[in-house]
Design a protein around this motif. Sequence first.
Motif: not given
Length: 182
Positions: A101-114
């Motif tokens: 879940a943390i990895a998914g949230e981090t991935r989504d956050k980084l994707q949004a920032e990117t």
Amino acid sequence: MAQTTHATTEAHGGAHEAGGAFPPFDSSTFGSQLVWLAIAFGALYLLMSKVALPRVTRILDERHGKISSDLEAAAKLKAQTDEAIATYEKALADARANAQAIAGETRDKLQAETDAKRKALEADLHGKLDAAERQIVEGKAKAMQNVRGIAADATSVIVQQLVGRTPSADEVDAAVSQSIGQ
């Protein structure tokens, strides 16, 4: 030598006839042997039933009790171990799910920032591209204004070189306008 043999025989229980029966098989001693057998058997029976067998029974009962209690303790420990293993496996599964879940949230956050950075960069690049295109159009327009003058000058020089006479300005303008399509 006969004296020595006689002394040895007396020392071992008296005179012994050479052809006599083996004492336990002597029929004259059967009665006393049976009495002593009964006395020895009775004493041995009493000794075994009153002393030895109760001790053996008590030892066997103690061992049986100890084995039973050890088996019960082992069963309890096995149940505790199974419970601990189940708890560990549940905690491990929860930790894995939490990590995912943390990895998914981090991935989504980084994707949004990117994506936001990419969109900002694209907008900046589009603005620069539009400015560059306007600059090119303006430069082209200026160049086209100068082309007419350069073409007129070049035409004048080329005609003079080829023909040997300088054409008039009106003739050159008419020829350049016809070539450019104006």
